[in-house]
Design a protein around this motif. Structure first.
Motif, short mmCIF file in Angstrom:
data_model
loop_
_atom_site.label_atom_id
_atom_site.label_comp_id
_atom_site.label_asym_id
_atom_site.label_seq_id
_atom_site.Cartn_x
_atom_site.Cartn_y
_atom_site.Cartn_z
N MET A 82 6.21 44.34 12.27
CA MET A 82 7.28 43.45 11.85
C MET A 82 6.70 42.17 11.27
O MET A 82 5.65 41.69 11.72
CB MET A 82 8.20 43.10 13.02
CG MET A 82 8.98 44.29 13.57
SD MET A 82 10.12 43.82 14.92
CE MET A 82 8.92 43.48 16.22
N SER A 83 7.38 41.62 10.28
CA SER A 83 6.98 40.33 9.71
C SER A 83 8.14 39.37 9.79
O SER A 83 9.32 39.78 9.79
CB SER A 83 6.50 40.50 8.27
OG SER A 83 7.54 41.02 7.46
N PHE A 84 7.81 38.05 9.86
CA PHE A 84 8.83 37.02 10.09
C PHE A 84 8.57 35.86 9.15
O PHE A 84 7.43 35.45 8.93
CB PHE A 84 8.79 36.54 11.55
CG PHE A 84 9.10 37.60 12.55
CD1 PHE A 84 10.38 37.71 13.07
CD2 PHE A 84 8.13 38.51 12.98
CE1 PHE A 84 10.69 38.70 14.00
CE2 PHE A 84 8.43 39.48 13.91
CZ PHE A 84 9.71 39.58 14.42
N GLN A 85 9.66 35.30 8.66
CA GLN A 85 9.60 34.13 7.80
C GLN A 85 9.76 32.86 8.65
O GLN A 85 10.52 32.85 9.63
CB GLN A 85 10.70 34.19 6.75
CG GLN A 85 10.61 35.34 5.78
CD GLN A 85 9.41 35.20 4.84
OE1 GLN A 85 8.99 34.10 4.51
NE2 GLN A 85 8.85 36.33 4.43
N VAL A 86 9.05 31.80 8.26
CA VAL A 86 9.14 30.51 8.96
C VAL A 86 9.72 29.49 8.00
O VAL A 86 9.24 29.35 6.86
CB VAL A 86 7.76 30.05 9.46
CG1 VAL A 86 7.88 28.71 10.19
CG2 VAL A 86 7.11 31.11 10.36
N GLU A 87 10.75 28.78 8.45
CA GLU A 87 11.31 27.69 7.65
C GLU A 87 11.71 26.55 8.57
O GLU A 87 11.76 26.70 9.80
CB GLU A 87 12.50 28.17 6.84
CG GLU A 87 13.65 28.73 7.67
CD GLU A 87 14.79 29.26 6.83
OE1 GLU A 87 15.42 28.40 6.15
OE2 GLU A 87 15.02 30.48 6.84
N ARG A 88 11.96 25.40 7.99
CA ARG A 88 12.38 24.25 8.77
C ARG A 88 13.80 24.45 9.27
O ARG A 88 14.69 24.86 8.53
CB ARG A 88 12.33 22.99 7.90
CG ARG A 88 12.70 21.71 8.62
CD ARG A 88 11.63 21.28 9.61
NE ARG A 88 10.36 21.03 8.94
CZ ARG A 88 9.19 20.91 9.55
NH1 ARG A 88 9.15 21.06 10.88
NH2 ARG A 88 8.09 20.67 8.87
N PRO A 127 16.90 21.38 18.42
CA PRO A 127 15.95 20.27 18.49
C PRO A 127 15.47 19.83 17.10
O PRO A 127 15.29 20.66 16.20
CB PRO A 127 14.79 20.85 19.32
CG PRO A 127 14.93 22.32 19.22
CD PRO A 127 16.39 22.59 19.10
N GLU A 128 15.29 18.52 16.96
CA GLU A 128 14.80 17.98 15.71
C GLU A 128 13.37 18.48 15.45
O GLU A 128 12.55 18.56 16.36
CB GLU A 128 14.80 16.44 15.75
CG GLU A 128 16.17 15.81 15.79
CD GLU A 128 16.96 16.06 14.51
OE1 GLU A 128 16.31 16.18 13.44
OE2 GLU A 128 18.20 16.13 14.57
N GLY A 129 13.08 18.82 14.20
CA GLY A 129 11.74 19.25 13.83
C GLY A 129 11.40 20.67 14.24
O GLY A 129 10.23 21.08 14.12
N ALA A 130 12.38 21.43 14.71
CA ALA A 130 12.10 22.80 15.14
C ALA A 130 11.84 23.70 13.92
O ALA A 130 12.20 23.37 12.79
CB ALA A 130 13.28 23.35 15.94
N LEU A 131 11.18 24.83 14.21
CA LEU A 131 10.95 25.84 13.19
C LEU A 131 11.88 27.01 13.41
O LEU A 131 12.03 27.48 14.55
CB LEU A 131 9.49 26.31 13.24
CG LEU A 131 8.41 25.27 12.93
CD1 LEU A 131 7.02 25.90 13.09
CD2 LEU A 131 8.59 24.70 11.52
N LEU A 132 12.50 27.49 12.36
CA LEU A 132 13.36 28.67 12.42
C LEU A 132 12.54 29.88 12.02
O LEU A 132 11.87 29.90 10.99
CB LEU A 132 14.55 28.51 11.47
CG LEU A 132 15.45 29.75 11.32
CD1 LEU A 132 16.12 30.10 12.64
CD2 LEU A 132 16.48 29.52 10.23
N ILE A 133 12.58 30.91 12.85
CA ILE A 133 11.84 32.15 12.59
C ILE A 133 12.85 33.28 12.49
O ILE A 133 13.64 33.53 13.42
CB ILE A 133 10.81 32.42 13.70
CG1 ILE A 133 9.78 31.29 13.74
CG2 ILE A 133 10.13 33.76 13.50
CD1 ILE A 133 8.72 31.45 14.80
N GLY A 190 7.15 28.24 5.48
CA GLY A 190 6.53 29.03 4.43
C GLY A 190 5.55 30.06 4.95
O GLY A 190 5.18 30.99 4.22
N ASP A 191 5.10 29.91 6.20
CA ASP A 191 4.18 30.88 6.77
C ASP A 191 4.91 32.20 7.04
O ASP A 191 6.14 32.24 7.21
CB ASP A 191 3.58 30.37 8.08
CG ASP A 191 2.55 29.27 7.86
OD1 ASP A 191 2.14 29.07 6.69
OD2 ASP A 191 2.16 28.61 8.84
N VAL A 192 4.14 33.27 7.08
CA VAL A 192 4.65 34.59 7.46
C VAL A 192 3.91 35.01 8.73
O VAL A 192 2.68 35.05 8.76
CB VAL A 192 4.45 35.62 6.34
CG1 VAL A 192 4.90 37.00 6.82
CG2 VAL A 192 5.20 35.21 5.09
#
Length: 615
Positions: free
Chosen positions: A583-589, A601-607, A575-577
């Motif tokens: 440039m801006s980036f979205q963060v999700e699980r 990897p388990e628990g990684a963040l997708l940007i 949910g963070d930006v």
């Protein structure tokens, strides 16, 4: 009766003079100290009053003391002038020149080599502890009484020994053979039985240690292999009356002074005479209690006598080195803590545990590390006071644990064959030869600083200090050679201490369909989730088993920037930006098989980059 009357007699009426017989024992010791050349003339004149007061404290009134010290200064100046004139006539290398060159060569062989190391053999081993560092494998030295004997024309005796803190350490015999060979190569005449109980003996030579002239260069020459002389058991024999259990009957308690550098000839001669009276060959003063290195000025210690020819047992030598080494370590640790803060500048609470996992492997036995000893020179690597209690290390050898070694070798070969970030060929070759290993593990809850990482690296470096070894960082999947670990500090500190992301993480790049993916491995060290950065690929071209694509230039930079922020303590959650320039980036699980590739990897963040953000 006053000390003055005890010295000169009750009927003595004239003013005391340095020429009086009562001053003779002191002057003999002072003369030996001047001849030994262990200190510069400037230092000797500075210490002269102290030497006098050590022997004649409160014996005279102040005007008499001042006059006697003036006489002693003039006497010393004349004596040093005679020595200086004599030194001008020395042609070619002296025995002392050859000895100094040999000791310098021994230092290059990872041995501590000290001349005039304290009053006794116990003092010498304590001084070795003060000088000991992680790469030293042993020591050789001679002490003040050895100098005293050598000046009187006796053979010079050398104490030596290996540091026995690790399994299969080079034996004391091997250290002795190294010392013997180097001495012989530098034109000296050593003799030794090859038995580490016995000290090495150098054939007597005129004591000519330079103060005012430069030594001619001493070129070592090849010499024959070590040849042992017969062991003279009589020299090593301890007279029954002087065995350790009887030592107290002959001990003398003395008060330590600020400096233990002065030659106390009467005391030394008293103990030498005692040794010979009971049938010994050559005795020397020794410490029955703590050596002077550990005794504060004004405190007392007991002195006794022992055979001059006998080395200390390794256990006893180690017991003297360790307190001195511990003192140095405590000073270094305190200095390290004061000098360099290691706080993570972006740290905030709520992170996971920082993990350290290092496989250390070598073809030769690893150094032994125990919890009550320091693995490093702390100011260079470890800005923490102690090794964290959560750190453990377990030793392994291939003979009893073949499966673990084979498993690591297989994993390394597969990484080499199927990825672009696998270990180099040299690492694979070394891995195949490994016979010994250790696994270092550490878990530090929500760490606010990076010191624990350097502890892990320092322990690994200690284990590999003598081996042709390699290391696998289990958290990042990276491989390092022992030479690379040691080279990190080649530029001196703070090179070895500086946090460098490229040492701690691995970045891998892949093409998955129309997407380019850059993923991290190793952020678990910092108690942070791994990152998977995704962007649309350009000019994708598939030919057989190979796919090529043009990767956006900002993708690698964004991944490294965001990984650095997490490593230095920042918290990032779905949910963070995030921003990078404009440039801006979205963060999700990251969900493997859904929005990230299988195997992520388990628990990684997708940007991912937000649609519409400018370049």
């Amino acid at each position: 009766m006053s000390f003055f009357k005890r010295l000169f007699g009750a009927a003595h009426s004239k003013e005391p003079s340095l020429g009086d017989e009562a001053f003779s024992p002191f002057l003999r010791g002072w003369e030996y100290e001047l001849r030994s050349s262990s200190r510069s003339p400037e230092a000797l004149f500075e210490e002269l009053p102290e030497r006098f007061f050590e022997h004649f404290s409160r014996a005279f009134d102040q005007p008499t003391e001042a006059r006697l010290i003036t006489e002693l200064s003039a006497w010393t100046e004349r004596f040093l002038l005679e020595l200086q004139v004599s030194e001008q006539s020395w042609v070619g290398p002296t025995g002392n020149d050859r000895l100094a060159a040999a000791f310098e060569a021994l230092r290059s062989m990872q041995l501590i080599a000290i001349e005039d190391a304290g009053v006794s053999i116990q003092d010498g081993w304590a001084m070795v502890g003060l000088a000991q560092r992680r790469l030293h494998r042993g020591a050789v030295f001679f002490h003040q009484q050895d100098v005293l004997d050598a000046i009187r024309g006796e053979p010079l005796l050398l104490a030596f020994g290996a540091f026995e803190e690790r399994p299969h350490a080079p034996s004391n015999d091997a250290i002795g053979a190294d010392v013997f060979q180097v001495l012989a190569a530098h034109g000296l005449s050593p003799s030794w039985s090859g038995d580490a109980r016995e000290r090495i003996s150098l054939e007597a030579f005129p004591w000519r240690k330079r103060r005012w002239t430069n030594s001619p260069e001493v070129e070592p020459v090849p010499c024959a292999d070590f040849s042992a002389s017969p062991l003279d058991a009589e020299k090593l024999r301890v007279p029954e009356a002087l065995r350790p259990e009887n030592a107290g009957a002959f001990a003398q308690r003395v008060t330590a002074v600020r400096s233990s550098a002065g030659f106390n000839v009467p005391l030394s001669e008293r103990f030498e005479t005692t040794w010979k009276q009971h049938g010994g060959v050559r005795g020397q003063l020794c410490h029955l209690g703590p050596p002077h290195t550990f005794v504060r000025a004004g405190d007392q210690t007991d002195l006794g006598v022992r055979s001059a020819f006998v080395n200390l047992e390794p256990v006893e030598a180690s017991s003297l080195r360790r307190p001195a080494r511990s003192y140095v370590i405590s000073k270094e640790r305190a200095s390290a803590i004061r000098s360099t803060p290691w706080a993570r500048p972006g740290w905030s609470t709520g992170g996971g545990p920082g993990r350290v996992g290092l496989f250390v492997l070598s073809s030769s036995p690893l150094s032994l590390l125990v919890h009550d000893d320091s693995p490093v020179d702390w100011p260079e690597w470890c800005p923490v006071l102690e090794i964290p209690e959560t750190f453990t290390w377990r030793y392994r050898d291939r003979a009893s644990d073949e499966s673990q070694f084979t498993g690591l070798e297989t994993a390394a070969r597969l990484a080499r064959e199927h990825t672009t970030v696998g270990p180099a060929d040299d690492v694979i070759e070394r891995l195949h030869r490994t016979q010994f290993g250790a696994f270092i593990q550490g878990l530090v809850p929500d760490p606010p600083d990076l010191g624990y990482l350097q502890v892990g690296w320092a322990i690994a470096r200690w284990l590999l200090q003598h081996g042709d070894g390699i290391l696998m960082d289990a958290e990042s999947g990276r491989w390092w050679t022992s030479e690379e670990l040691l080279s990190w500090e080649a530029g001196g500190w703070p090179t070895g201490r500086r946090f460098l992301l490229e040492r701690e993480l691995r970045f891998s790049t892949a093409i998955e369909g129309p997407s380019c993916i850059v993923a991290t491995q190793g952020l678990t060290k910092f108690g942070r989730p791994e990152l998977v950065c995704l962007a649309a690929a350009q000019q994708v071209n598939t030919s057989g088993d190979f796919t090529t694509a043009l990767i956006p230039g900002w993708l690698n930079e964004a991944t490294e920037r965001f990984a650095t922020r997490l490593a230095l303590g920042e918290q990032v959650k779905p949910g963070d930006v995030l921003t990078l320039g404009s440039m801006s980036f979205q963060v999700e699980r990251a969900t493997p098989g859904v929005n990230t590739p299988e195997g992520s990897p388990e628990g990684a963040l997708l940007i991912t980059r937000s649609v519409g953000s400018s370049s």
